[in-house]
Design a protein around this motif. Structure first.
Motif: not given
Length: 190
Positions: A162-182
């Motif tokens: 469950a904690r790992a899933d929450a970490i993965a979700s946060r990285y999904d958000e960070l990835s979307a931010t990175y991809q939008a501005g890269k």
């Protein structure tokens, strides 16, 4: 068998130390990769870092952590440390971890995750084109170190999953931010 305390500490270090640094890094245009060094003796944090490719394309999360480590005036021996990487290290980072003398590393996301979930295929393309290796095709246990997938180690532990899933979700958000501005970055392999 990997201890519950170690697995908890690895996840806590990602949550508490690496993700906040990565949030700042991503806001500056860097990729989402991070790393930390922990003492084997008591699992205390030595340092946590994140990708800093906008300063230098070689400052992947792992290499940037090693750069900062070697800037410490009083640093422990690498044989006394655990190397934690948010993502399975690329060929450059694998070599840096080896040259620095670490006998282990733990990673959260696989090479395939970097390619498929985060749309950052460069590591795998380099492995294939330069070294003719498929994703994860290196020797995970060898004369230098043993590598460990955190997600594989916790797969039968629902509380940690469950904690790992929450970490993965946060990285999904960070990835979307990175991809939008890269597109505005000057990093050679965006």
């Amino acid at each position: 068998m990997t201890s519950e305390k170690l697995l908890d500490t690895l996840l806590s270090t990602i949550e508490r130390d690496i993700i906040p640094a990565t949030e700042k890094g991503v806001s500056a245009g860097n990729k989402i990769f991070g790393a930390a060094l922990l003492r084997k003796s008591d699992l205390s944090l030595v340092l946590a870092e994140t990708n800093n490719e906008t300063e230098n394309p070689l400052w992947h999360g792992e290499v940037h952590a090693l750069k900062r480590f070697y800037e410490l005036a009083d640093r422990p021996d690498t044989k006394d440390l655990i190397f934690l990487s948010t993502h399975e290290p690329c060929s450059m980072c694998l070599s840096a971890i080896t040259w620095a003398g670490f006998d282990n590393f733990y990673y959260f996301f696989s090479h395939e995750d970097s390619r498929d979930a985060f749309s950052i295929p460069h590591d795998l393309k380099i492995l294939k084109e330069v070294f003719t290796l498929e994703p994860g095709g290196y020797n995970r246990t060898n004369a230098f170190w043993a590598s460990h997938s955190i997600r594989a180690l916790i797969k039968d532990r629902p509380d940690l999953v469950a904690r790992a899933d929450a970490i993965a979700s946060r990285y999904d958000e960070l990835s979307a931010t990175y991809q939008a501005g890269k597109d505005g970055n000057v990093i050679p392999l965006n």
